[in-house]
Structure formats: C-alpha cells, structure tokens
Write a protein that holds these residues in place. Structure first.
Motif, PDB file in Angstrom:
ATOM      1  N   LEU A 121       7.046 -36.848 -78.327  1.00  9.07           N
ATOM      2  CA  LEU A 121       5.925 -37.731 -78.616  1.00  9.07           C
ATOM      3  C   LEU A 121       6.384 -39.084 -79.136  1.00  9.07           C
ATOM      4  O   LEU A 121       5.812 -40.105 -78.795  1.00  9.07           O
ATOM      5  CB  LEU A 121       4.987 -37.083 -79.630  1.00  9.07           C
ATOM      6  CG  LEU A 121       4.326 -35.783 -79.160  1.00  9.07           C
ATOM      7  CD1 LEU A 121       3.482 -35.197 -80.256  1.00  9.07           C
ATOM      8  CD2 LEU A 121       3.518 -36.032 -77.896  1.00  9.07           C
ATOM      9  N   PHE A 122       7.407 -39.104 -80.002  1.00  4.39           N
ATOM     10  CA  PHE A 122       7.939 -40.359 -80.517  1.00  4.39           C
ATOM     11  C   PHE A 122       9.238 -40.094 -81.263  1.00  4.39           C
ATOM     12  O   PHE A 122       9.578 -38.959 -81.560  1.00  4.39           O
ATOM     13  CB  PHE A 122       6.936 -41.079 -81.430  1.00  4.39           C
ATOM     14  CG  PHE A 122       6.461 -40.268 -82.602  1.00  4.39           C
ATOM     15  CD1 PHE A 122       7.147 -40.261 -83.811  1.00  4.39           C
ATOM     16  CD2 PHE A 122       5.296 -39.515 -82.509  1.00  4.39           C
ATOM     17  CE1 PHE A 122       6.697 -39.517 -84.880  1.00  4.39           C
ATOM     18  CE2 PHE A 122       4.833 -38.770 -83.577  1.00  4.39           C
ATOM     19  CZ  PHE A 122       5.549 -38.769 -84.772  1.00  4.39           C
ATOM     20  N   ASP A 123       9.975 -41.160 -81.549  1.00  7.54           N
ATOM     21  CA  ASP A 123      11.223 -41.097 -82.310  1.00  7.54           C
ATOM     22  C   ASP A 123      10.975 -41.576 -83.738  1.00  7.54           C
ATOM     23  O   ASP A 123      10.063 -42.389 -83.973  1.00  7.54           O
ATOM     24  CB  ASP A 123      12.293 -42.006 -81.682  1.00  7.54           C
ATOM     25  CG  ASP A 123      12.777 -41.486 -80.347  1.00  7.54           C
ATOM     26  OD1 ASP A 123      13.047 -40.274 -80.258  1.00  7.54           O
ATOM     27  OD2 ASP A 123      12.873 -42.289 -79.401  1.00  7.54           O
ATOM     28  N   PHE A 124      11.783 -41.094 -84.658  1.00 10.74           N
ATOM     29  CA  PHE A 124      11.757 -41.581 -86.040  1.00 10.74           C
ATOM     30  C   PHE A 124      13.050 -41.158 -86.724  1.00 10.74           C
ATOM     31  O   PHE A 124      13.795 -40.325 -86.212  1.00 10.74           O
ATOM     32  CB  PHE A 124      10.543 -41.050 -86.807  1.00 10.74           C
ATOM     33  CG  PHE A 124      10.558 -39.561 -87.005  1.00 10.74           C
ATOM     34  CD1 PHE A 124      11.052 -39.005 -88.184  1.00 10.74           C
ATOM     35  CD2 PHE A 124      10.078 -38.702 -86.028  1.00 10.74           C
ATOM     36  CE1 PHE A 124      11.072 -37.630 -88.362  1.00 10.74           C
ATOM     37  CE2 PHE A 124      10.097 -37.331 -86.207  1.00 10.74           C
ATOM     38  CZ  PHE A 124      10.599 -36.792 -87.378  1.00 10.74           C
ATOM     39  N   GLN A 125      13.295 -41.725 -87.880  1.00  9.09           N
ATOM     40  CA  GLN A 125      14.473 -41.383 -88.674  1.00  9.09           C
ATOM     41  C   GLN A 125      14.010 -40.744 -89.973  1.00  9.09           C
ATOM     42  O   GLN A 125      13.117 -41.266 -90.646  1.00  9.09           O
ATOM     43  CB  GLN A 125      15.300 -42.634 -88.990  1.00  9.09           C
ATOM     44  CG  GLN A 125      15.887 -43.292 -87.761  1.00  9.09           C
ATOM     45  CD  GLN A 125      16.919 -42.400 -87.082  1.00  9.09           C
ATOM     46  OE1 GLN A 125      17.766 -41.816 -87.734  1.00  9.09           O
ATOM     47  NE2 GLN A 125      16.830 -42.297 -85.764  1.00  9.09           N
ATOM     48  N   SER A 126      14.626 -39.641 -90.335  1.00 10.37           N
ATOM     49  CA  SER A 126      14.292 -38.953 -91.570  1.00 10.37           C
ATOM     50  C   SER A 126      15.576 -38.476 -92.231  1.00 10.37           C
ATOM     51  O   SER A 126      16.543 -38.123 -91.551  1.00 10.37           O
ATOM     52  CB  SER A 126      13.392 -37.750 -91.253  1.00 10.37           C
ATOM     53  OG  SER A 126      13.019 -37.085 -92.430  1.00 10.37           O
ATOM     54  N   ASN A 127      15.584 -38.462 -93.539  1.00  7.03           N
ATOM     55  CA  ASN A 127      16.737 -37.985 -94.292  1.00  7.03           C
ATOM     56  C   ASN A 127      16.796 -36.462 -94.199  1.00  7.03           C
ATOM     57  O   ASN A 127      15.867 -35.778 -94.618  1.00  7.03           O
ATOM     58  CB  ASN A 127      16.617 -38.440 -95.747  1.00  7.03           C
ATOM     59  CG  ASN A 127      17.820 -38.082 -96.581  1.00  7.03           C
ATOM     60  OD1 ASN A 127      18.679 -37.307 -96.160  1.00  7.03           O
ATOM     61  ND2 ASN A 127      17.884 -38.642 -97.772  1.00  7.03           N
ATOM     62  N   SER A 128      17.878 -35.927 -93.689  1.00  5.33           N
ATOM     63  CA  SER A 128      17.986 -34.477 -93.520  1.00  5.33           C
ATOM     64  C   SER A 128      18.922 -33.839 -94.544  1.00  5.33           C
ATOM     65  O   SER A 128      19.174 -32.633 -94.473  1.00  5.33           O
ATOM     66  CB  SER A 128      18.463 -34.152 -92.100  1.00  5.33           C
ATOM     67  OG  SER A 128      19.756 -34.693 -91.884  1.00  5.33           O
ATOM     68  N   ARG A 129      19.409 -34.628 -95.494  1.00  4.87           N
ATOM     69  CA  ARG A 129      20.319 -34.074 -96.502  1.00  4.87           C
ATOM     70  C   ARG A 129      19.554 -33.203 -97.497  1.00  4.87           C
ATOM     71  O   ARG A 129      18.377 -33.456 -97.777  1.00  4.87           O
ATOM     72  CB  ARG A 129      21.022 -35.205 -97.245  1.00  4.87           C
ATOM     73  CG  ARG A 129      22.012 -35.961 -96.365  1.00  4.87           C
ATOM     74  CD  ARG A 129      22.627 -37.062 -97.153  1.00  4.87           C
ATOM     75  NE  ARG A 129      21.535 -37.991 -97.491  1.00  4.87           N
ATOM     76  CZ  ARG A 129      21.679 -39.285 -97.676  1.00  4.87           C
ATOM     77  NH1 ARG A 129      22.855 -39.825 -97.615  1.00  4.87           N
ATOM     78  NH2 ARG A 129      20.646 -40.047 -97.950  1.00  4.87           N
TER      79      ARG A 129
END
Length: 155
Positions: free
Chosen positions: A6-14
């Motif tokens: 649906l779309f791209d995004f950046q998220s903190n996965s730490r």
C-alpha cells in the motif's frame, strides 16, 4: 493470492524500554489530550493498553475477563519492555460510564466519581505491581487533571 504494497515508510525497529504503560479509553475524542499528556510527561515510548473505559476495566470491570486482561498487559509491558510506570486515564463524557448524562451534566460530580475509580484502579495496580510508579489523570476537553496520592488516601 495477490498481496500488494500500500505504501512505504520508515519505522524504528530496535528494541526499546517503555517509558510507561498507558491504560486509556479508545474514544477518538481524547487522542489530542492523551498525546499532549504523553508529551507533557516526556513519554516517548508508551506501551498502550487501549480498551473501552480505560482504567474502568480495573476499577469496575464489566466482565471477569476485563481486569485479568489489563493486568496481563501490564505484566507483559514490564517483562517485555521493562516498564516501570503506569499512567491510568479516564475522561469526561466517557460512554462506558454513561457519559456526562449519568452525572446530570454536573462536571464536578463526574470528576469526583472518576477520582474514586482512578484511585481504586491504582490500588489494584499497586497491589499487583508494588514496584511501579503510578499516575492518575482525568482528561477533559479543555484540560487534564492529575489525581495525586493524597487524593486517594481519602478513600
């Protein structure tokens, strides 16, 4: 089977340490106030427990499941994210309590009732998790009220 992005995004996965477990109602009208409250307290990483009536599930559960569910969520936040604080929220005109109409439109009666409910909820949290810091707040549509320990000592 076709799956489409649906779309791209950046998220903190730490991994993170939760600043607090926040138990609040799912009423969309309080999102702004609850967000402001978290900013005010400096809460960046909340573990949110969002349930109809918020802390009502602890203080006056509608079913046997409600209290056990919330306590387990707190237990998991401590174990998984090392939470050391709980913020218990309730809010004005909460439909789970019957709304402001249940208090005949009397804001003072509503606040007094929620103070008792928040104090009861915090006593349950304190009994189960004595190591946690506990904050109690009542969200209005124009301000946020804090319920201090001294206000719970009256009950």
């Amino acid at each position: 089977m076709i799956i489409s992005k649906l779309f791209d995004f950046q998220s903190n996965s730490r991994p993170y340490v939760a600043d607090a477990v926040v138990i609040c109602c799912f009423d969309a009208r309080i999102r702004l106030a609850s967000g402001e409250l978290l900013r005010h307290y400096g809460i960046v990483y909340p573990d949110l427990v969002i349930i109809a009536g918020g802390s009502l599930a602890l203080s006056s559960p509608r079913t046997d499941f409600d209290r056990a569910f919330v306590l387990e969520q707190v237990r998991l936040a401590i174990r998984l994210h090392q939470a050391g604080r709980v913020i218990l929220m309730s809010h004005s005109d909460c439909a789970t309590y019957g709304g402001l109409a249940a208090f005949n439109g009397d804001h003072q009666r509503e606040v007094a009732h929620h103070r008792i409910e928040l104090c009861r909820a915090s006593a349950i949290i304190r009994r189960e998790f004595p190591e946690l810091l506990i904050d109690r707040v009542f969200l209005r549509f124009d301000s946020v009220l804090g319920i201090g320990d001294e206000e719970c000592a009256e009950d």
